[in-house]
Scaffold this motif. Sequence first.
Motif, PDB file in Angstrom:
ATOM      1  N   ASP A  16       0.829  -1.210   0.000  1.00  0.00           N
ATOM      2  CA  ASP A  16       0.000   0.000   0.000  1.00  0.00           C
ATOM      3  C   ASP A  16       0.862   1.257   0.000  1.00  0.00           C
ATOM      4  OD1 ASP A  16      -2.223  -1.598   0.006  1.00  0.00           O
ATOM      5  OD2 ASP A  16      -2.694  -1.306   2.134  1.00  0.00           O
ATOM      6  N   GLU A  17       1.991   1.215   0.706  1.00  0.00           N
ATOM      7  CA  GLU A  17       2.872   2.384   0.733  1.00  0.00           C
ATOM      8  C   GLU A  17       3.545   2.607  -0.623  1.00  0.00           C
ATOM      9  OE1 GLU A  17       5.607   2.296   3.982  1.00  0.00           O
ATOM     10  OE2 GLU A  17       4.034   1.941   5.491  1.00  0.00           O
ATOM     11  N   VAL A  18       3.912   1.518  -1.292  1.00  0.00           N
ATOM     12  CA  VAL A  18       4.532   1.653  -2.620  1.00  0.00           C
ATOM     13  C   VAL A  18       3.507   2.184  -3.618  1.00  0.00           C
ATOM     14  CG1 VAL A  18       5.725   0.460  -4.475  1.00  0.00           C
ATOM     15  CG2 VAL A  18       6.165  -0.197  -2.093  1.00  0.00           C
ATOM     16  N   TRP A  19       2.283   1.673  -3.565  1.00  0.00           N
ATOM     17  CA  TRP A  19       1.239   2.156  -4.475  1.00  0.00           C
ATOM     18  C   TRP A  19       0.976   3.647  -4.244  1.00  0.00           C
ATOM     19  CZ3 TRP A  19      -0.778   0.762  -8.869  1.00  0.00           C
ATOM     20  CH2 TRP A  19      -1.980   1.319  -9.305  1.00  0.00           C
ATOM     21  N   HIS A  20       0.955   4.066  -2.986  1.00  0.00           N
ATOM     22  CA  HIS A  20       0.767   5.488  -2.689  1.00  0.00           C
ATOM     23  C   HIS A  20       1.896   6.317  -3.288  1.00  0.00           C
ATOM     24  CE1 HIS A  20       1.198   9.150  -0.159  1.00  0.00           C
ATOM     25  NE2 HIS A  20      -0.123   9.155  -0.237  1.00  0.00           N
ATOM     26  N   ALA A  21       3.142   5.839  -3.168  1.00  0.00           N
ATOM     27  CA  ALA A  21       4.275   6.579  -3.722  1.00  0.00           C
ATOM     28  C   ALA A  21       4.182   6.703  -5.237  1.00  0.00           C
ATOM     29  CB  ALA A  21       5.583   5.900  -3.339  1.00  0.00           C
ATOM     30  N   LEU A  22       3.568   5.718  -5.885  1.00  0.00           N
ATOM     31  CA  LEU A  22       3.439   5.725  -7.343  1.00  0.00           C
ATOM     32  C   LEU A  22       2.292   6.599  -7.831  1.00  0.00           C
ATOM     33  CD1 LEU A  22       3.931   1.939  -8.176  1.00  0.00           C
ATOM     34  CD2 LEU A  22       5.466   3.797  -8.849  1.00  0.00           C
ATOM     35  N   THR A  23       1.287   6.816  -6.992  1.00  0.00           N
ATOM     36  CA  THR A  23       0.061   7.447  -7.485  1.00  0.00           C
ATOM     37  C   THR A  23      -0.308   8.746  -6.784  1.00  0.00           C
ATOM     38  OG1 THR A  23      -1.255   6.049  -5.989  1.00  0.00           O
ATOM     39  CG2 THR A  23      -0.907   5.251  -8.248  1.00  0.00           C
ATOM     40  N   ASP A  24       0.426   9.123  -5.769  1.00  0.00           N
ATOM     41  CA  ASP A  24       0.162  10.386  -5.089  1.00  0.00           C
ATOM     42  C   ASP A  24       1.043  11.477  -5.693  1.00  0.00           C
ATOM     43  OD1 ASP A  24      -0.932  11.885  -2.572  1.00  0.00           O
ATOM     44  OD2 ASP A  24       1.227  12.270  -2.591  1.00  0.00           O
ATOM     45  N   PRO A  25       0.476  12.583  -6.155  1.00  0.00           N
ATOM     46  CA  PRO A  25       1.306  13.595  -6.834  1.00  0.00           C
ATOM     47  C   PRO A  25       2.365  14.209  -5.927  1.00  0.00           C
ATOM     48  CG  PRO A  25      -0.938  14.399  -6.466  1.00  0.00           C
ATOM     49  CD  PRO A  25      -0.951  12.940  -6.169  1.00  0.00           C
ATOM     50  N   GLY A  26       2.043  14.380  -4.639  1.00  0.00           N
ATOM     51  CA  GLY A  26       3.043  14.912  -3.724  1.00  0.00           C
ATOM     52  C   GLY A  26       4.221  13.979  -3.574  1.00  0.00           C
ATOM     53  N   ALA A  27       3.951  12.675  -3.454  1.00  0.00           N
ATOM     54  CA  ALA A  27       5.032  11.695  -3.356  1.00  0.00           C
ATOM     55  C   ALA A  27       5.847  11.650  -4.636  1.00  0.00           C
ATOM     56  CB  ALA A  27       4.454  10.313  -3.044  1.00  0.00           C
ATOM     57  N   LEU A  28       5.195  11.696  -5.786  1.00  0.00           N
ATOM     58  CA  LEU A  28       5.916  11.674  -7.064  1.00  0.00           C
ATOM     59  C   LEU A  28       6.871  12.857  -7.171  1.00  0.00           C
ATOM     60  CD1 LEU A  28       3.037  10.654  -9.493  1.00  0.00           C
ATOM     61  CD2 LEU A  28       5.063   9.296  -8.960  1.00  0.00           C
ATOM     62  N   ARG A  29       6.454  14.005  -6.659  1.00  0.00           N
ATOM     63  CA  ARG A  29       7.326  15.188  -6.717  1.00  0.00           C
ATOM     64  C   ARG A  29       8.524  15.040  -5.793  1.00  0.00           C
ATOM     65  NH1 ARG A  29       2.156  17.849  -7.564  1.00  0.00           N
ATOM     66  NH2 ARG A  29       1.835  18.122  -5.312  1.00  0.00           N
ATOM     67  N   GLU A  30       8.451  14.159  -4.815  1.00  0.00           N
ATOM     68  CA  GLU A  30       9.589  13.941  -3.915  1.00  0.00           C
ATOM     69  C   GLU A  30      10.639  13.019  -4.517  1.00  0.00           C
ATOM     70  OE1 GLU A  30       8.669  12.869   0.075  1.00  0.00           O
ATOM     71  OE2 GLU A  30       6.960  14.235   0.206  1.00  0.00           O
ATOM     72  N   TRP A  31      10.217  11.942  -5.218  1.00  0.00           N
ATOM     73  CA  TRP A  31      11.218  10.965  -5.670  1.00  0.00           C
ATOM     74  C   TRP A  31      11.385  10.891  -7.190  1.00  0.00           C
ATOM     75  CZ3 TRP A  31       9.950   6.915  -8.869  1.00  0.00           C
ATOM     76  CH2 TRP A  31       8.599   6.545  -8.949  1.00  0.00           C
ATOM     77  N   LEU A  32      10.393  11.340  -7.970  1.00  0.00           N
ATOM     78  CA  LEU A  32      10.446  11.130  -9.417  1.00  0.00           C
ATOM     79  C   LEU A  32      10.679  12.392 -10.222  1.00  0.00           C
ATOM     80  CD1 LEU A  32      10.105   9.218 -11.880  1.00  0.00           C
ATOM     81  CD2 LEU A  32       7.646   9.717 -11.772  1.00  0.00           C
TER      82      LEU A  32
END
Length: 295
Positions: A16-32
Amino acid sequence: MTEPTRFQLRLRAPIDEVWHALTDPGALREWLSEYAEVDLPSRYEFWGRYTPDGDRPRQRLLLAEDNVLRFAWTVGGKETVVEIALTEDGDGTSFSFSQSGLPDYTAMLADPDSSLGLMYTFWALSVSNLADHVEGRPLTARCDLTSPLMSEEVRIDAPRGEVYSSIADPAVFTRWFGARIEAEPQVGGRWAMGSLEIDPEPAKIVDLVPGSKMSLAYQDGVVATWELEDSGGGTKLTFVQSGFSDEKPPYGAWMGWLSGLAELRRFHEVRPWRPLWVDVQLEGAPEGLITLDGK
């Protein structure tokens, strides 16, 4: 028809945490990416200075459900399709990736800094940063594709002598880097990724200070340099890529090296260490070049 590029890796985080990192725009801006906008199930976009052809969004969402993400991405004027599938792996997550429409390994080597050629090392660096993000570790680095500056400092929680050995000893380098390295560890010695026998233009070791520094010079004039200093019980590693024209920075090689630095940090800091990468399939790559088994 060229087969898709595929790889699989292990992430030490719940699905669930990995899916959130892939699909949350805030998370994407942190790592991608510098910018990201997501509105499932209709929109999935990322762009900016860390993204090839990143002047604007170029993605089209195809599927985002049941832990499978699929999107079309037009790169270098050609539509590719990226698919990421997650499955539970004990208390961690297995991450499977494919991208269709890329050049094979030989074609990529012929033009490694084209938008399509950059895809191989772009994803290697991106998923390394994803791993750090979901595992609660600071990111190693991101590549600014608008800047010719290629210098990065990272701190590694290990003694300088151990870090130096993992760079200067080809057998140890092979373990964490995931590709076989052969070298003659002396000034003037050859250094090859794969094999000295099959590499027609190996790099040359042009500077070697035991415990402190190693520099490799390539046939095209590019120089890669590692410099090590003691830092609070650990090691400060400065890595620099130089010797190229600012008009055409070698971003492909730089992103490959940065993804390697991320795994070097993991090699020294994560216990028990296992290679992040489980399997990699690059169409047309020479047999034995990619090992990625931790041996």
